[in-house]
Design an enzyme around this catalytic site. Structure first.
Site, mmCIF file in Angstrom:
data_model
loop_
_atom_site.group_PDB
_atom_site.id
_atom_site.type_symbol
_atom_site.label_atom_id
_atom_site.label_comp_id
_atom_site.label_asym_id
_atom_site.label_seq_id
_atom_site.Cartn_x
_atom_site.Cartn_y
_atom_site.Cartn_z
ATOM 1 N N SER A 146 38.720 17.926 56.478
ATOM 2 C CA SER A 146 38.893 16.554 56.941
ATOM 3 C C SER A 146 38.675 15.609 55.772
ATOM 4 O O SER A 146 37.898 15.906 54.854
ATOM 5 C CB SER A 146 37.893 16.227 58.054
ATOM 6 O OG SER A 146 37.924 14.841 58.366
ATOM 7 N N TYR A 159 29.060 15.848 60.798
ATOM 8 C CA TYR A 159 30.488 16.150 60.684
ATOM 9 C C TYR A 159 30.950 16.063 59.229
ATOM 10 O O TYR A 159 31.651 16.962 58.741
ATOM 11 C CB TYR A 159 31.293 15.182 61.542
ATOM 12 C CG TYR A 159 32.772 15.480 61.541
ATOM 13 C CD1 TYR A 159 33.267 16.634 62.140
ATOM 14 C CD2 TYR A 159 33.678 14.604 60.946
ATOM 15 C CE1 TYR A 159 34.623 16.920 62.138
ATOM 16 C CE2 TYR A 159 35.040 14.880 60.936
ATOM 17 C CZ TYR A 159 35.510 16.034 61.531
ATOM 18 O OH TYR A 159 36.852 16.314 61.518
#
Length: 265
Positions: A146, A159
């Site tokens: 990501s 995250y």
């Protein structure tokens, strides 16, 4: 495509195939004539999608697994090899994104869950296939990272750290497998309209639909690129963020909306 063609069509193994990016990738590979090995906890949703896509058992098989449990996804990988053969491409797509506050004890458990799925789960997804791919001398291992793994964001500690780990892990794996015939591909999505991004309390520039992302990712994987940010505009943003001095970056992200914590959902 005939049954004989199906038997010789390339095979892709995809985790997190019940929705979002995983399902979109499955659709794109099916369109290209690949056989599908789809892994998810919610197998009923995957089976319903396969029926709606008109794919028979010679084209697609489902493997129930919990990526948070290493032995579960490893067993699914071995079952795939036994039932459908050794895949040509593995896409470790399963992942979760939940906000956290380090001051809250319960959020440390959330962090452990995120790491179990996004990091250990990714490595465990690859594990059953590496030795056999090396012996064959070919294959692709695709890790879905990501843009959030490139720079830490407030409220996203777990995250961002997990996706930074995906990027570094895949880079390490790529160097380990150099010369083996196995390509390791790291893809870092920007913002994609999936259940993972629903309810985000901040702007999502260059937002892609899952099918758009899947089309671009398919081309990157087929080309065997080692690393790519999709869309490319977010790659430019990420590079700029990486070189911004810490003080300026810290001021810039103040007041930015934070990812919802588990207790806020």
């Amino acid at each position: 495509m005939s049954t004989t063609d199906n038997n010789h069509a390339p095979l892709v193994f995809i985790t997190g195939a019940s929705s979002g990016i995983g399902q979109a990738l499955a659709a794109r590979y099916a369109q290209a004539g690949w056989r599908l090995a789809l892994s998810a906890r919610r197998t009923g949703e995957v089976e319903a999608w396969i029926r709606s896509a008109g794919l028979g058992p010679e084209r697609a098989q489902v493997y129930g697994a919990d990526v948070a449990q290493a032995d579960s996804i490893i067993a699914a990988g071995h079952a795939c090899i036994e039932r459908q053969g050794l895949p040509d491409c593995i896409i470790a797509n399963a992942g979760i994104s939940i906000g956290m506050d380090t001051a809250e004890r319960a959020d440390l458990d959330v962090m452990a869950q995120i790491f179990a799925i996004n990091n250990l789960g990714l490595a465990a997804t690859f594990h059953p296939f590496v030795a056999a791919m090396r012996a064959r001398g070919s294959g692709r291992l695709v890790g879905i990272g990501s843009v959030a793994g490139i720079r830490g964001l407030p409220g996203h500690g777990a995250y961002c750290a997990s996706k930074a780990g995906v990027i570094s892990y895949c880079e390490s794996l790529r160097t380990e497998l150099h010369g083996s015939g196995i390509k390791v591909v790291t893809i870092c999505p920007g913002y994609v309209a999936t259940p993972l991004t629903e309810g985000n309390r901040y702007g999502m520039p260059f937002l892609l639909q899952p099918s758009e992302f899947a089309e671009r990712a398919y081309r990157v994987i087929e080309a065997g690129s080692s690393y790519r940010v999709i869309p490319w505009q977010m790659g430019v943003v990420a590079k700029l963020l990486r070189i911004v001095p810490n003080g300026l970056f810290d001021r810039a992200v103040q007041g930015r909306g934070r990812k919802r914590r588990l207790s806020e959902r």
